[in-house]
Design an enzyme around this catalytic site. Structure first.
Site, PDB file in Angstrom:
ATOM      1  N   LYS A  51       0.692  -1.161   0.012  1.00  0.00           N
ATOM      2  CA  LYS A  51       0.485   0.162   0.234  1.00  0.00           C
ATOM      3  C   LYS A  51       0.656   1.225  -0.291  1.00  0.00           C
ATOM      4  O   LYS A  51       0.615   2.132  -0.295  1.00  0.00           O
ATOM      5  CB  LYS A  51      -1.520  -0.025   1.421  1.00  0.00           C
ATOM      6  CG  LYS A  51      -1.853  -0.766   1.518  1.00  0.00           C
ATOM      7  CD  LYS A  51      -2.802  -1.389   2.184  1.00  0.00           C
ATOM      8  CE  LYS A  51      -3.950  -2.181   1.870  1.00  0.00           C
ATOM      9  NZ  LYS A  51      -4.341  -2.942   3.438  1.00  0.00           N
ATOM     10  N   GLN A  95      -4.337  -1.440   9.888  1.00  0.00           N
ATOM     11  CA  GLN A  95      -3.901  -2.410   8.553  1.00  0.00           C
ATOM     12  C   GLN A  95      -5.081  -3.893   9.590  1.00  0.00           C
ATOM     13  O   GLN A  95      -4.718  -3.447  10.948  1.00  0.00           O
ATOM     14  CB  GLN A  95      -2.670  -3.257   8.648  1.00  0.00           C
ATOM     15  CG  GLN A  95      -3.015  -3.863   7.731  1.00  0.00           C
ATOM     16  CD  GLN A  95      -3.229  -4.665   6.932  1.00  0.00           C
ATOM     17  OE1 GLN A  95      -3.792  -3.994   6.003  1.00  0.00           O
ATOM     18  NE2 GLN A  95      -4.492  -5.111   5.608  1.00  0.00           N
ATOM     19  N   ASP A 118     -10.905   3.472   4.458  1.00  0.00           N
ATOM     20  CA  ASP A 118     -11.287   1.790   3.533  1.00  0.00           C
ATOM     21  C   ASP A 118     -13.421   1.710   3.504  1.00  0.00           C
ATOM     22  O   ASP A 118     -13.304   0.270   3.898  1.00  0.00           O
ATOM     23  CB  ASP A 118     -10.598   0.951   5.048  1.00  0.00           C
ATOM     24  CG  ASP A 118      -9.519   0.525   5.113  1.00  0.00           C
ATOM     25  OD1 ASP A 118      -9.135   0.007   4.007  1.00  0.00           O
ATOM     26  OD2 ASP A 118      -8.605  -0.297   6.189  1.00  0.00           O
TER      27      ASP A 118
END
Ligand code: NAD
Length: 293
Positions: A51, A95, A118
């Site tokens: 990422k 994460q 997200d």
């Protein structure tokens, strides 16, 4: 060729994001993404590294935070709170999974919904369900983009989703059933409570496999010409590899590919799309912030 090239499609999306990022940079706004990793789970490290690499390519400034496994929830929430009020940060990514002593839903809810790239914040999940404008969760959104960009007709088709998780199964089912100009599909969701999975998948025009179990979908479970999207990422021990493992999906690719009209490989299918949609969400968040300033 019936193999969907997720890498190619994702690089197109990242190129589009890079273009928008450079327009923003011309106006003095550099899109910023905070990437927080707690612990040293090898898969999480590789996702976070990928990422951050994508951020650099797209022109997004990343704000990396690495916390030890034993970091407290308060410490993590402190970082989120600081990023929430930092105008240079337009997206915050924590994460997952988090270590067990940290309450995942409290952490997700602490992220400002405007910076929730997200798409996991309950406010954004609610908006998605209502069909309102909100950052969409990256993997489900990436799956829809794959279908759209491959020209798959979804309207009126029967899509069977295998899995009901909050990050893949439920949201992809929700997006697939959106009315036109959305996918407008008829959706069946299967899960561990489903009695005869094959009975459902055999009637599917589109199968989305997100069970996290290799071999969940075999050739006898698919009708001729179905579109098969394999979301699963499973590590199988393989001593012939330097890493000691190889990645496989939930679909038995060798047997299913000849029957499918289109199929995603693992790796190189859905995975790269998740990162591309994260870049897209971050740039869109920066655009929104720039409009408000
Ligand atoms: P999860 O474990 O939270 O959910 C799995 C779901 O599958 C559950 O809802 C369960 O009911 C269902 N299920 C499991 N076995 C089943 C079976 N035999 N029949 C029917 N239903 C079954 O997993 P998740 O977070 O949704 O992820 C699913 C898979 O997708 C994992 O392999 C994960 O690594 C992968 N994933 C990939 C990406 C990507 O970017 N490519 C992103 C997220 C998740």
């Amino acid at each position: 060729m019936n193999i969907i090239d997720g890498k190619k499609i994702s690089s197109e999306i990242r190129a589009e994001a890079a273009k928008k990022a450079s327009l923003l940079a011309g106006r003095g706004v550099i899109p910023g993404l905070a990437v927080i990793l707690v612990g040293d789970n090898p898969a999480s490290i590789s996702y976070v590294t990928a990422k951050e690499k994508a951020c650099a390519e797209v022109g997004i400034r990343s704000f990396p935070v690495r916390l030890p496994r034993e970091a407290s929830q308060e410490e993590l929430l402190g970082h989120i709170s600081a990023f929430n009020s930092n105008p240079d940060v337009h997206g915050i990514l924590v994460q997952l999974p988090l270590p067990e002593h940290i309450d995942e839903s409290a952490v997700i809810s602490a992220i400002s919904p405007e910076k929730d790239v997200d798409g996991f914040h309950p406010a954004n999940v609610g908006k998605m369900l209502l069909g309102e404008d909100a950052p969409l969760p990256c993997t489900p959104h990436g799956i829809i983009e794959l279908l759209v960009r491959c020209g798959v007709e979804t309207s009126g088709k029967h899509a069977v989703v295998i899995g009901r998780s909050n990050i893949v199964g439920k949201p992809v089912a929700c997006l697939l059933m959106r009315r036109k100009p959305g996918p407008n599909a008829t959706v069946t969701v299967c899960h561990t409570g489903t009695k005869n999975l094959a009975e459902y998948t055999r009637c599917a025009d589109i199968v989305i496999a997100a069970a996290g179990r290799p071999g969940t979908v075999t050739a006898d479970m698919i009708k001729d010409g179905a579109v098969v999207i394999d979301v699963g990422v499973n590590r199988i021990p393989d001593q012939s590899r330097k890493s000691g493992f190889r990645l496989v999906g939930d679909v038995d690719f060798q047997s299913v590919a000849p029957k499918a009209s289109l199929i995603t490989p693992v790796p190189g299918g859905v995975g790269p799309m998740t990162i591309a949609m994260l870049m897209d969400n971050t740039v869109k968040s920066a655009e929104r912030a720039a409009r408000l300033n």
